[in-house]
Enzyme design. Structure first.
Site, PDB file in Angstrom:
ATOM      1  N   SER A  39      34.719  33.847  39.346  1.00 38.48           N
ATOM      2  CA  SER A  39      36.005  34.451  39.708  1.00 38.48           C
ATOM      3  C   SER A  39      36.408  34.225  41.164  1.00 38.48           C
ATOM      4  CB  SER A  39      35.975  35.953  39.436  1.00 38.48           C
ATOM      5  OG  SER A  39      36.316  36.185  38.105  1.00 38.48           O
ATOM      6  N   LYS A  69      39.525  32.339  41.801  1.00 39.73           N
ATOM      7  CA  LYS A  69      40.861  32.954  41.655  1.00 39.73           C
ATOM      8  C   LYS A  69      41.588  33.073  42.991  1.00 39.73           C
ATOM      9  CE  LYS A  69      39.300  35.240  37.454  1.00 39.73           C
ATOM     10  NZ  LYS A  69      38.759  36.436  36.815  1.00 39.73           N
ATOM     11  N   TYR A  74      41.151  27.251  33.139  1.00 39.37           N
ATOM     12  CA  TYR A  74      40.532  28.482  33.648  1.00 39.37           C
ATOM     13  C   TYR A  74      38.998  28.410  33.549  1.00 39.37           C
ATOM     14  CZ  TYR A  74      38.985  33.307  33.909  1.00 39.37           C
ATOM     15  OH  TYR A  74      38.299  34.439  34.253  1.00 39.37           O
ATOM     16  N   TYR A  87      36.129  43.744  41.337  1.00 40.16           N
ATOM     17  CA  TYR A  87      36.202  44.425  40.043  1.00 40.16           C
ATOM     18  C   TYR A  87      36.526  45.899  40.236  1.00 40.16           C
ATOM     19  CZ  TYR A  87      33.868  40.072  38.919  1.00 40.16           C
ATOM     20  OH  TYR A  87      33.552  38.749  38.815  1.00 40.16           O
ATOM     21  N   VAL A 123      30.883  36.540  38.709  1.00 44.17           N
ATOM     22  CA  VAL A 123      29.693  36.909  37.933  1.00 44.17           C
ATOM     23  C   VAL A 123      28.534  35.918  38.078  1.00 44.17           C
ATOM     24  CG1 VAL A 123      30.891  38.330  36.207  1.00 44.17           C
ATOM     25  CG2 VAL A 123      30.554  35.889  35.782  1.00 44.17           C
TER      26      VAL A 123
HETATM   27  N1  GLU Z   1      34.480  33.092  33.580  1.00 41.90           N
HETATM   28  C1  GLU Z   1      34.448  34.469  33.717  1.00 41.90           C
HETATM   29  C2  GLU Z   1      35.252  35.174  32.673  1.00 41.90           C
HETATM   30  O1  GLU Z   1      36.439  35.053  32.610  1.00 41.90           O
HETATM   31  C3  GLU Z   1      34.830  34.895  35.099  1.00 41.90           C
HETATM   32  C4  GLU Z   1      34.170  36.140  35.302  1.00 41.90           C
HETATM   33  C5  GLU Z   1      34.094  36.574  36.718  1.00 41.90           C
HETATM   34  O2  GLU Z   1      33.460  35.957  37.567  1.00 41.90           O
HETATM   35  O3  GLU Z   1      34.685  37.631  36.943  1.00 41.90           O
HETATM   36  O4  GLU Z   1      34.682  35.877  31.906  1.00 41.90           O
END
Ligand code: GLU
Length: 317
Positions: free
Chosen positions: A76, A79, A201, A253, A271
């Site tokens: 993530s 992003k 993505y 998060y 993650v």
């Molecule tokens: N590829 C992960 C998902 O969308 C990203 C998760 C993350 O790092 O928050 O589940």
């Protein structure tokens, strides 16, 4: 520790290095406590004992410890960079399609998206990231490759790559993401082909970078939007400020409040166990430790950042 400037801005490479050396010793007991993400099978294989940190000052200082040259899945954290790209392409129009408030919900919540009629709360929850990726693809003939190229350019490392195994693993298990993307499409907030957006993505999440790479790539956010080496604008100062603000309020998060309380800097986690932190006007700090806490943030990574900002006496507060 010898401090050359009480503001922290003038701390030398040696100062940061001695702080990191101290953290490396202190952090050892934390490395066994977290749990490596298992919902993406390719991530579950990463050893929990890995730990790395890199600090890049806007004055050119660099310090690092541990496996700081070893690439890991940025997940993530990507992003932040797709958001920067979408803002470059669309400016403030982006905000008609994605909000700027912390979600207070799981990063992949479908319920919230339904209540809010397909307008994701912010660009860092999955729904928001899908919209951002859709925007990037709409403006980039090279598709997902443009995202990889941007990361290579910012990190000044042409070897940065998509980890195909992680991307495949994500696609195979990505039903929740697919549900979100289709839901966005049903609401008219995903303009491109759903499978293409998901593919881009999953690939952006699979980008493999080291702590050195990440700390270098984020440096424009600590430097008013400008590349530290050339002085060229990567983004405007206002957008850099806004991206930092979103990292501060939405980057960890459901644990942003605690992170602000203990660490006190804009940051984005993934993650894969990475966290990129920004101290505007001073430095970037990247940390990697794959064991996660209950919120999905790197357990030792958060602790290491707390030790770091406390020890150098510098945060945004
Ligand atoms: N590829 C992960 C998902 O969308 C990203 C998760 C993350 O790092 O928050 O589940």
């Amino acid at each position: 520790m010898a401090t050359t400037d009480p503001s922290g801005a003038g701390q030398s490479r040696r100062d940061y290095q001695s702080v990191l050396n101290w953290i490396e010793k202190k952090i050892q007991p934390e490395l066994t406590k977290g749990r490596v993400a298992t919902y993406i099978p390719a991530l579950a294989r990463v050893p929990k004992s890995k730990f790395a940190m890199a600090v890049y000052g806007i004055d050119g200082s660099v310090a690092a410890i541990g496996d700081a040259d070893e690439p890991f899945s940025i997940q993530s954290i990507s992003k932040v960079f797709t958001l920067m790209m979408a803002l470059r392409q669309m400016g403030t129009h982006l905000w008609q399609r994605v909000g700027r408030e912390p979600s207070g919900n799981r990063f992949n919540s479908l319920v919230q998206l339904e209540y809010e009629k397909g307008i994701p709360r912010n660009p860092f929850i999955n729904a928001g990231a899908h919209v951002v990726t859709d925007c990037v693809l709409a403006h980039e003939p090279k598709g997902r490759q443009a995202i990889l190229q941007e990361m290579r350019l910012l990190a000044k490392n042409r070897k940065i790559y998509f980890d195909r195994e992680v991307a495949r693993s994500e696609r195979e298990t990505g039903h929740w993401n697919a549900a979100i993307a289709h839901f966005l499409k049903a609401h008219g907030n995903l303009r491109g082909d759903v499978d293409k957006v998901l593919d881009a993505y999953f690939h952006q999440c699979s980008i493999a970078m080291s702590c050195h790479d990440l700390a270098r790539a984020g440096l424009f956010l600590a430097n008013g939007g400008r590349d530290v080496g050339t002085g060229d604008a990567v983004t405007t100062a206002q957008r850099a400020k806004r991206i930092n603000a979103l990292m501060m309020t939405c980057g960890l998060y459901d644990a942003v409040g605690n992170f602000a309380f203990h660490v006190g800097i804009p940051a984005k986690s993934g993650v894969g166990g990475g966290i990129l932190g920004i101290i505007p006007g001073v430095l970037t700090v990247a940390v990697w430790s794959p064991g996660l806490d209950g919120s999905g943030n790197s357990l030792a990574g958060v602790k290491a950042l707390e030790l770091f900002t406390t020890r150098i006496g510098k945060s945004v507060f």
